[in-house]
Design a protein around this motif. Structure first.
Motif, short mmCIF file in Angstrom:
data_model
loop_
_atom_site.label_atom_id
_atom_site.label_comp_id
_atom_site.label_asym_id
_atom_site.label_seq_id
_atom_site.Cartn_x
_atom_site.Cartn_y
_atom_site.Cartn_z
N ALA A 237 0.83 -1.21 0.00
CA ALA A 237 0.00 0.00 0.00
C ALA A 237 0.86 1.26 0.00
N VAL A 238 1.80 1.32 0.94
CA VAL A 238 2.61 2.54 1.05
C VAL A 238 3.46 2.72 -0.20
N MET A 239 4.02 1.64 -0.69
CA MET A 239 4.87 1.73 -1.87
C MET A 239 4.09 2.22 -3.08
N THR A 240 2.84 1.72 -3.23
CA THR A 240 2.02 2.15 -4.36
C THR A 240 1.76 3.65 -4.27
N ILE A 241 1.45 4.12 -3.07
CA ILE A 241 1.20 5.55 -2.88
C ILE A 241 2.47 6.35 -3.17
N ALA A 242 3.61 5.81 -2.73
CA ALA A 242 4.86 6.57 -2.84
C ALA A 242 5.35 6.67 -4.28
N THR A 243 4.98 5.68 -5.11
CA THR A 243 5.59 5.63 -6.44
C THR A 243 5.44 6.92 -7.25
N PRO A 244 4.25 7.51 -7.36
CA PRO A 244 4.19 8.74 -8.14
C PRO A 244 5.03 9.88 -7.55
N PHE A 245 5.24 9.87 -6.24
CA PHE A 245 6.00 10.96 -5.62
C PHE A 245 7.51 10.71 -5.68
N VAL A 246 7.89 9.44 -5.65
CA VAL A 246 9.31 9.12 -5.52
C VAL A 246 9.90 8.55 -6.81
N TYR A 247 9.29 7.44 -7.26
CA TYR A 247 9.93 6.70 -8.35
C TYR A 247 9.49 7.17 -9.72
N GLY A 248 8.37 7.92 -9.77
CA GLY A 248 7.96 8.49 -11.04
C GLY A 248 8.98 9.53 -11.47
N PRO A 249 9.21 10.54 -10.62
CA PRO A 249 10.20 11.56 -10.96
C PRO A 249 11.62 10.98 -11.06
N GLU B 274 -19.72 -11.94 -8.30
CA GLU B 274 -20.45 -10.98 -9.12
C GLU B 274 -19.99 -9.56 -8.87
N ALA B 275 -18.95 -9.40 -8.04
CA ALA B 275 -18.48 -8.05 -7.77
C ALA B 275 -17.89 -7.46 -9.03
N GLU B 276 -18.17 -6.17 -9.26
CA GLU B 276 -17.58 -5.49 -10.42
C GLU B 276 -16.41 -4.66 -9.94
N LEU B 277 -15.25 -4.96 -10.46
CA LEU B 277 -14.05 -4.31 -9.97
C LEU B 277 -13.35 -3.50 -11.05
N GLY B 278 -12.66 -2.47 -10.61
CA GLY B 278 -11.83 -1.68 -11.51
C GLY B 278 -10.56 -1.32 -10.80
N LEU B 279 -9.62 -0.73 -11.53
CA LEU B 279 -8.36 -0.34 -10.92
C LEU B 279 -7.99 1.06 -11.41
N PHE B 280 -7.56 1.91 -10.49
CA PHE B 280 -6.97 3.18 -10.92
C PHE B 280 -5.67 3.38 -10.17
N ILE B 281 -4.76 4.10 -10.82
CA ILE B 281 -3.45 4.30 -10.19
C ILE B 281 -3.49 5.57 -9.35
N PRO B 282 -2.65 5.63 -8.32
CA PRO B 282 -2.65 6.84 -7.49
C PRO B 282 -2.36 8.06 -8.37
N PRO B 283 -3.07 9.13 -8.10
CA PRO B 283 -2.90 10.33 -8.94
C PRO B 283 -1.46 10.85 -8.92
N ALA B 284 -1.09 11.52 -9.97
CA ALA B 284 0.24 12.12 -10.01
C ALA B 284 0.29 13.29 -9.03
N PRO B 285 1.48 13.61 -8.55
CA PRO B 285 1.57 14.80 -7.70
C PRO B 285 1.09 16.00 -8.49
N ASP B 286 0.48 16.96 -7.76
CA ASP B 286 -0.11 18.09 -8.47
C ASP B 286 0.92 18.78 -9.33
N GLY B 287 0.53 19.02 -10.55
CA GLY B 287 1.44 19.72 -11.46
C GLY B 287 2.33 18.80 -12.26
#
Lengths: 274, 417, 290
Positions: free
Chosen positions: B191-203, B277-290
């Protein structure tokens, strides 16, 4: 002798309540074993609306339980034969021949009881590698070696306390050799304690997961290994797992019920007089 | 008479044990190919593979081992020198250690590697070489229950503000917005790593190496921001974060008691098992603003390689090669319902596949599965345990980050000895 | 003597041979490894003397595991032995053989189950079972207790593992009580001692052997306990339930620091032997005095 009347009336119900409290977790498990996966979202203590017998047939098929059971039985029985034979022989000698050497051996065997397995696991594996002993046979040999400590403790106590030396001495005077005396006079007398050893050892080996997981492949899995497939890191089939658990419980309970008498007698005279 | 029985018994014992102890190597024509596995959920797949491979090579029986305790099995087998011919490598950094110990065969020049989807192999190059074949693909993100979103009139959030207001709306409907399952420890790391990725490993995809070289720190702004977001999200999570198990958490999402869980796509089959019967989707954590571009975690979750020191390594190589064929890939997807890493593999079974494909098509940058990247398995597991302490308020975010940095530096020291 | 030295050796040899190779040798080899810097994936190892031991005693995590282990062992042993003794005494005082039999079986049953599964099951019992049952009984304040939170987890682990081990201790106490010489009890009864006095003054002292065995057994078992706690909490939350056994496992198999793990393991071994010796010697002294 006067028995406390109050106790005789008050105690049995209290004991039953205590017994049921102890049984509750197992009981809950068995109820849940009859639930299908969808029913698992209902409360834990609720009875299943529909008895999912298919859990049981499914788990036997998926985990190849019959094969695993045969493997487990083979491993347990061959290991127990070795353990009973070697420890009874060794214990007999330790008790009947007092020497410094035998004292040292005795202490060496007993200290094995205090070793956590993690202490010797890696070194043991290195030995296994060097000696190149294969899967099932290697497992049996290791169980025999590891399973010596407690039986030696129990057997020496039992022989000391409950096997009268006079019988053997008179047979000796009559000209019987040591081996004959051991097999025909001593062994029969050891029945209760051997029954105890068999029961304790069987439960241990049958339920053991770690050693088989390091030495066996899927061709010959034991019961605990076969059950472990049902709980992956990412996906668990709880209904199957509990059903499997319930099934594997049965042979052990049968064993315990049949050995119960001997077990108590063996513990009394083996452990307590030791 | 009884004495003879005893002698016979002893002889039987000796013969029986000796017979079993000689193992399975009778004759040079027959080969028992052993595969060390870790994904015990995929047992049915391994058995199906074994059967199919046996049709092609009748003298080869494929068996598997290691079920349930991969860590111990690997280390114990190494100590005994009995590592099998084919070794499957889970996420968790064995992808570094095993090749470094000289165990894994170098597969870089193998032609069958071309059948792997583009961009996947780069995430596992060690000194430019490839030591194992990716088998499955996983992505990580927010897996959500579409019905809960609809009932709360919530759309897939594109910014962090939208994400938090979505949480507010969902909570108002009496549903737990986010379920965090800390009991098994590893989901916290995910969980934490997924959240961190756009802030840390994306840039900065090379962040970890920069820390090791002293240029950056986990206590710096990137990870601090990540932990800040995690803390904010925890306010919308279930109250029993530390003792809710992975299975129970998935159950909540399945039946609509919770809206989202931050996990890898492997959780989809677990969720569906509680309610298909659950309907599931996936979205990635948003990019840091800007930020102009976003990043998605997508990579091989498990890979499989050949033991370079084993006598059956040639047959092992043939087996690994066969795993890239259409037949083997279909067995994988049809039995385990997990993405395959091979080109052309279909993903019809997976509801979130379309969502992932959308991101790939939109050109987000890809980052490999983070729990492969930290050299030694204990960094990930010890950090996940530390996160439990963070969840309970026993330590601060800065302490957690500092501890992570210490773990990583020490692991790197041990690894590079 | 009945058996000559040569014969004695023949009798002991098979067992000793196997035990020597697969238990004794690894024990010594393991101790040697604790004096090296061996790690799972590195071929070479270097002798480092007592460095591993020094390192771990300076490590907060190791000291924490010692703390957790001591608390766990002490409370478990006292809990197991007292409950087991009470049940055994109750069975002894009750003359209903059916009830006695059923109680013995059901109390001992947990001891024959697989520890790993027990860990799973107790997680569900603590997480779902107890809250649901308390709610059903209307005890809502008890129902909201989080048994696996950092403050409660160790206590919960103690209860769960004690459940498994009370049966064995109870059977030993029960067997010991059965073995008390009836004549002694009759004599005491004639002297006017009531059942309570008979219990305290006659029976209990006569089963001192059982105390020794049970205390040593529960202590040793508690020190070595791994499977059940690990599958229930993995040593968590954080390191709240990380006993020495779990610490050793994690250091050996996640950190691959086999040398350090071995050092910790031998510290554990040493503690276990020391404690066992102390108990045996002190309880033996009391038995002799009587």
């Amino acid at each position: 002798m006067r028995r406390n009347k109050v106790a005789s009336v008050v105690l049995p119900p209290i004991l039953i309540i205590i017994a049921l409290v102890f049984f509750l977790p197992v009981f809950l498990t068995i109820i849940n074993a009859f639930k299908s996966m969808e029913e698992m979202t209902r409360p834990f203590y609720s009875f299943p609306r529909h008895l999912a017998f298919e859990n049981f047939t499914q788990v036997v098929k998926t985990t190849h339980m019959v094969n695993a059971f045969i493997t487990s039985v083979l491993v347990v029985s061959l290991s127990m034969v070795g353990i009973v034979l070697f420890t009874s022989m060794a214990s007999y000698a330790i008790v009947r021949h007092k020497s410094v050497f035998n004292q040292v051996i005795y202490i060496a065997f007993i200290s094995g009881l205090m070793i956590p397995f993690s202490v010797i696991m890696i070194p043991l594996m290195k030995v296994v590698g060097v000696l190149k002993i294969g899967s099932m046979g290697g497992l049996i040999i290791i169980y025999i070696a590891l399973g010596m400590s407690l039986p030696v403790f129990l057997l020496t106590g039992f022989i000391k306390g409950s096997v009268p030396l006079e019988l053997e001495e008179s047979a000796h005077i009559d000209g019987a050799g040591n081996f004959r005396i051991f097999i025909f006079i001593v062994l029969p007398l050891l029945k209760p304690i051997i029954a105890t050893v068999i029961m304790l050892g069987t439960v241990w080996i049958f339920n053991d997961f770690l050693l088989p997981s390091l030495l066996l492949t899927s061709k010959r899995f034991t019961i605990p290994l076969s059950q472990y497939q049902l709980s992956g890191q990412y996906l668990q089939w709880w209904n199957l797992m509990l059903a499997g658990f319930t099934l594997t419980l049965l042979p052990i309970i049968v064993l315990f019920l049949s050995f119960q008498k001997y077990f108590i007698k063996g513990v009394t005279e083996g452990a307590l007089k030791g | 008479m009884r004495r003879n029985t005893l002698i016979v018994l002893i002889l039987l014992l000796a013969v029986g044990v000796a017979g079993f102890a000689s193992g399975g190597q009778e004759g040079t024509a027959k080969i028992e190919l052993e595969v060390l596995v870790w994904k015990q959920e995929a047992t049915a797949t391994y058995e199906a593979w074994a059967k199919a491979f046996n049709v092609l090579h009748p003298n080869v029986t494929v068996v598997y081992s290691g079920v349930g305790n991969y860590d111990e099995a690997v280390k114990a087998r190494m100590a005994a020198g009995t590592l099998p011919a084919v070794i499957s490598i889970p996420g968790g950094n064995y992808g570094f250690i095993l090749p470094k110990a000289g165990i894994m065969m170098d597969l870089t020049d193998q032609k069958f590697l071309s059948r792997v989807k583009d961009g996947i192999l780069d995430g596992q190059r060690l000194d430019g070489k490839i030591y194992s074949l990716p088998i499955d693909l996983a992505a990580q993100g927010f897996i959500y229950n579409k019905k809960v979103f609809k009932d709360a009139s919530v759309q897939v959030p594109q910014t962090w503000d939208e994400l938090f207001s979505a949480c507010v709306k969902i909570k108002a409907k009496g549903v737990t917005p986010l379920v965090v399952t800390g009991h098994d420890q590893w989901p916290l790391g995910i969980a934490v790593m997924t959240i961190a990725t756009p802030f840390v490993y994306g840039p900065d995809p090379n962040f970890d190496m920069n820390v090791i070289n002293g240029k950056k720190h986990f206590t710096g702004p990137e990870w601090t921001k990540a932990m800040e977001m995690y803390s904010k999200l925890l306010k919308y999570a279930n109250p029993d974060v530390n003792d809710l198990s992975y299975g129970l958490g998935n159950q909540k999402v399945a039946i609509g008691e919770a809206a989202m869980v931050i996990q890898g796509v492997w959780a989809v089959s677990s969720i569906l098992s509680y309610n298909n019967e659950a309907e599931l989707g996936l979205f990635i954590p948003p990019a840091p603003d800007g930020a102009k571009k976003n990043v998605m975690i997508l990579g091989a979750d498990s890979t499989i390689g050949v033991n370079a020191k084993h006598k059956d390594k040639d047959m092992g190589l043939k087996f690994v090669e066969w795993l890239t064929t259409e037949e083997a890939v279909n067995i994988w997807t049809d039995v385990t319902h997990i993405f395959s890493a091979m080109k052309g593999a279909h993903a019809d079974f997976d509801p979130v596949a379309k969502d992932i494909q959308k991101y790939v098509d939109a050109g987000v940058s890809l980052y490999p599965l983070p729990n492969h990247m930290w050299f030694m398995p204990n960094v990930w597991s010890d950090w996940s345990a530390k996160l439990q302490e963070f969840n309970a308020g026993m330590i601060t975010a800065n302490d957690t980050n500092q501890t992570l940095e210490n773990y990583l530096l020490e692991a790197y020291k041990v690894y590079s000895k | 003597m009945l058996i000559s030295a040569r014969k004695s050796f023949l009798f002991t040899f098979p067992g000793l041979f196997l035990y020597g190779i697969f238990v004794l040798f690894p024990i010594f080899f393991g101790f040697y490894l604790s004096l090296t810097d061996i790690s799972s994936f590195v071929e070479k190892l270097h002798f480092v003397g007592l460095q591993n031991y020094i390192t771990i005693f300076g490590e907060e995590r190791f000291l924490n595991s010692l703390r957790v282990t001591v608390i766990y062992v002490l409370i478990s042993s006292v809990l197991i032995n007292s409950v087991a003794l009470i049940i055994a005494i109750s069975i002894d005082a009750s003359s209903n053989r059916l009830v006695n039999g059923i109680t013995r079986v059901l109390v001992y049953l947990p001891a024959i189950l697989t520890p790993i599964i027990i860990g799973f099951i107790w997680y569900y019992i603590y997480k779902l079972g107890f809250p649901a049952i308390f709610k059903l009984l209307g005890l809502t304040s008890l129902a909201s207790i989080r048994f696996l939170s950092p403050s409660m987890a160790l206590f919960s682990a103690i209860i769960a593992t004690s459940w498994m081990n009370i049966g064995v201790a109870m059977l030993i106490y029960s067997a010991a009580l059965l073995g008390v010489d009836a004549n002694l009890l009759a004599a005491a009864s004639i002297d006017g001692a009531g059942s309570w006095r008979r219990l305290v003054a006659v029976k209990l002292p006569l089963i001192t052997h059982a105390f020794i065995i049970n205390f040593v057994h529960t202590l040793v078992f508690a020190f070595k306990q791994f499977d059940q706690i690990f599958s229930m909490t993995k040593g968590g939350p954080g390191t709240v339930t990380e006993t020495l056994s779990i610490y050793i496992y994690k250091v050996a198999f996640k950190n691959s620091q086999v040398g350090r793990a071995s050092a910790a393991a031998y510290v554990l071994f040493f503690i276990v032997m020391l404690v066992s010796l102390v108990i045996i010697v002190s309880l033996n002294k009391r038995a002799v005095e009587r």
